[in-house]
Scaffold this active site. Sequence first.
Site, short mmCIF file in Angstrom:
data_model
loop_
_atom_site.label_atom_id
_atom_site.label_comp_id
_atom_site.label_asym_id
_atom_site.label_seq_id
_atom_site.Cartn_x
_atom_site.Cartn_y
_atom_site.Cartn_z
N MET A 1 0.85 -1.19 0.00
CA MET A 1 0.00 0.00 0.00
C MET A 1 0.89 1.25 0.00
O MET A 1 0.44 2.35 0.33
CB MET A 1 -0.92 -0.01 1.21
CG MET A 1 -1.82 -1.25 1.21
SD MET A 1 -3.37 -1.04 2.08
CE MET A 1 -2.85 -0.56 3.68
N ALA B 1 11.93 -0.29 5.15
CA ALA B 1 12.86 -1.41 4.99
C ALA B 1 12.17 -2.77 5.02
O ALA B 1 12.70 -3.75 4.48
CB ALA B 1 13.94 -1.34 6.07
N HIS C 1 9.26 -3.48 3.50
CA HIS C 1 8.88 -3.69 2.10
C HIS C 1 10.13 -4.01 1.27
O HIS C 1 10.10 -4.87 0.40
CB HIS C 1 8.25 -2.43 1.51
CG HIS C 1 6.98 -1.99 2.17
ND1 HIS C 1 6.88 -0.83 2.88
CD2 HIS C 1 5.75 -2.55 2.21
CE1 HIS C 1 5.65 -0.68 3.33
NE2 HIS C 1 4.94 -1.72 2.94
N1 LIG Z 1 8.25 -4.94 9.09
C1 LIG Z 1 7.94 -5.70 8.05
N2 LIG Z 1 8.70 -6.79 7.78
C2 LIG Z 1 8.39 -7.59 6.72
N3 LIG Z 1 7.36 -7.36 5.89
C3 LIG Z 1 6.59 -6.29 6.12
C4 LIG Z 1 6.84 -5.40 7.20
N4 LIG Z 1 5.91 -4.43 7.16
C5 LIG Z 1 5.12 -4.69 6.11
N5 LIG Z 1 5.51 -5.80 5.48
C6 LIG Z 1 4.86 -6.45 4.34
O1 LIG Z 1 4.80 -5.58 3.23
C7 LIG Z 1 3.64 -5.85 2.47
C8 LIG Z 1 2.89 -4.58 2.25
O2 LIG Z 1 2.43 -4.11 3.50
P1 LIG Z 1 1.83 -2.69 3.74
O3 LIG Z 1 2.04 -1.85 2.55
O4 LIG Z 1 0.49 -2.79 4.33
O5 LIG Z 1 2.85 -2.10 4.82
P2 LIG Z 1 2.75 -2.03 6.34
O6 LIG Z 1 3.95 -1.35 6.84
O7 LIG Z 1 2.38 -3.36 6.87
O8 LIG Z 1 1.58 -1.05 6.54
P3 LIG Z 1 0.44 -1.08 7.60
O9 LIG Z 1 0.68 0.12 8.37
O10 LIG Z 1 -0.73 -1.04 6.71
O11 LIG Z 1 0.50 -2.31 8.40
C9 LIG Z 1 2.81 -6.84 3.28
O12 LIG Z 1 3.02 -8.14 2.75
C10 LIG Z 1 3.40 -6.71 4.66
O13 LIG Z 1 3.27 -7.88 5.44
C1 LIG Z 2 -1.62 -7.14 0.52
C2 LIG Z 2 -2.12 -5.71 0.43
C3 LIG Z 2 -1.23 -4.91 -0.50
C4 LIG Z 2 -3.52 -5.75 -0.18
O1 LIG Z 2 -4.03 -4.49 -0.29
C5 LIG Z 2 -2.16 -5.06 1.82
O2 LIG Z 2 -3.05 -5.69 2.64
C6 LIG Z 2 -0.81 -4.93 2.45
O3 LIG Z 2 -0.11 -4.00 2.09
O4 LIG Z 2 -0.44 -5.77 3.30
N1 BAL Z 3 -0.65 -4.45 6.03
C1 BAL Z 3 -2.05 -4.71 6.10
C2 BAL Z 3 -2.84 -3.62 5.50
C3 BAL Z 3 -3.85 -3.03 6.41
O1 BAL Z 3 -3.63 -2.98 7.62
O2 BAL Z 3 -4.89 -2.61 5.92
#
Ligand SMILES: Nc1ncnc2c1ncn2[C@@H]1O[C@H](COP(=O)(O)OP(=O)(O)OP(=O)(O)O)[C@@H](O)[C@H]1O
Ligand SMILES: CC(C)(CO)[C@@H](O)C(=O)[O-]
Ligand code: BAL
Length: 582
Positions: free
Chosen positions: A46, A51, A53
Amino acid sequence: MGLIRWKPEGIKVRLFTTVAALRCYLRQARAGQLNSEFEVGLVPTMGALHAGHLSLIEKARKENDVVVVSIFVNPLQFGPTEDFHKYPRQLESDRQLCEQVGVDVIFAPKAAELGVVSQEEGDRGQVLGVRDSLGDRGQGVGVREEDSSPNTQPPTPNPSLSPTPNPQPPTPCSLPVTQVIPPLPMISLLCGRSRQGHFQGVATIVAKLLNIVQPETAYFGQKDAQQLAIIRRMVQDLNFPVKIVGCPIVREPSGLALSSRNQYLTPEQKAEAAILYEGLKKALIAFLEGEIKSQHLIAIVKAQLARVSSLQTEYVELVHPDTLKPLAEIEEVGLLAIAARLGSTRLIDNIILSKRQPIVAIDGPAGAGKSTVARSVAQSLGLLYLDTGAMYRALTWLVIKSGISVDDEPGVTEIASTCQIDLRMSDDPQTGVRVWINGQECTQEIRYEEVTSNVSAIAAQKAVRDELVKQQRQWGEKGGLVAEGRDIGTHVFPDAELKIFLTASVEERARRRRADLQASRGLDLSLEKMQQDLSERDWKDSNRDIAPLRKATDAIEVNTDGLSVTQVTELITNFYWEKTKL
Ligand SMILES: Nc1ncnc2c1ncn2[C@@H]1O[C@H](COP(=O)(O)OP(=O)(O)OP(=O)(O)O)[C@@H](O)[C@H]1O
Ligand SMILES: CC(C)(CO)[C@@H](O)C(=O)[O-]
Ligand code: BAL
């Protein structure tokens, strides 16, 4: 992965907002490849990349010819009182980061492009979703697309974060878009309890992204453990032809799991948020000391969380990481997960508690003595030698026995997909491993000349390899094994506790091979020729389509020049004890 990485000259990262442009790019990329093993990796996000991602992207970069990162703040997965408006949107800095880590394509569609907007609302620039808690209004709450300005509504308490279920759950089914509904038991606990409809929104958008990009592999973070389990399940249930790879959680030095939502935290809250991982670590220590009861492990975490008075715990639960079924105690493996709120920021974290025995993965070039060493290490540690070579031989034997031609790939795949191979350490160290296929022992038969001369034709088939890697990973679930090959630590068991890259100089390997051939067959071959052959083989092995030889970044290199098998075994067993001690 193919030999040539596909990218138009001089262009770093392409940004597409339409399905048509993305598909056109991917079609050209695939058509331009002579290589059948061309692979596309998808990292759905999203945005607001960090780091965590980047770790997914870097893994995808290593394993694929083309890496697509999708950036889409999906309205379908946000509840009406959640942070859709506030969610950070920073496409330009995301683009720069993607460029730095070698992403080929960013796919950043508008909501209308993904069909999560009705025609009428599309004309008005509004998106569907941000699910309406009154449900039946159904057309969403009319959030402006890409609206990143803070919500102008006065802050309302978030009912989705209260411990009791939302009395008026949103009904995303009323949205006029086809949706994927994951199994109810998987979406109605943990985050699903307070974020009703969330996982339906996630599954729907991920299904769309998988269909649009059609990647060979898609990468997700273990941080969103429930999401990962649900996506794996969706892919399995709906037969998506994609491999789902889970990646470890990346943390701040304080232990706080990286998340785009950490941007909402004040420096003080950020320091406090580290308590989540502190709690999980306390439970891990208790588990490693023998505590397996859910109630006790959860109490340990809760006691730790209670130390930060501003933290509101939403849940601490212990479930199975694949099925998400609540566990009373850990038999093999458990997922201990937390959601909590600091101010208005909702945080999640988790840890896997596994009784799995360690895995030793040994990779390295031909002639380094991998199989001899692996067998000897397994014997010395009392582990199983997962003789992957014997598995391919057993399948080859069964194919020949069934009267199927070894080059009839669909026929061979049918047999590979339905066979069950068993391996057991023999009491006799000479025999090493005993082998059964579909219940029939074939330890002797797999050494027949007919098997030897056909096994490489069978092992070269991708579908066969995929099936046998699946079986090898099933063995890996229990652990307690040593395996060797070219990609055991990089591909088959990327989570192996100990990874060894066993190597030796070309001269030493040629000398050993020559001595073996002299002893076993009385052949007197030229040393120079053998060295040349081995160098060529090394190059081919490192550049082959299927299972190329690569040293895992976390592997320990062991150069066996001048060392005996006993000395190498001792070295590796010492590394094992070092790595696995508490
Ligand atoms: N700290 C992390 N370590 C490994 N993978 C991560 C981490 N944070 C996010 N991801 C992964 O990155 C992908 C995209 O996640 P997203 O864009 O929702 O980021 P997020 O930091 O998890 O944001 P949110 O605040 O929505 O939880 C997902 O598969 C998520 O599990
Ligand atoms: C997998 C995903 C991109 C779907 O919108 C979201 O849930 C996230 O960032 O983890
Ligand atoms: N990383 C999961 C996205 C969400 O919280 O909507």
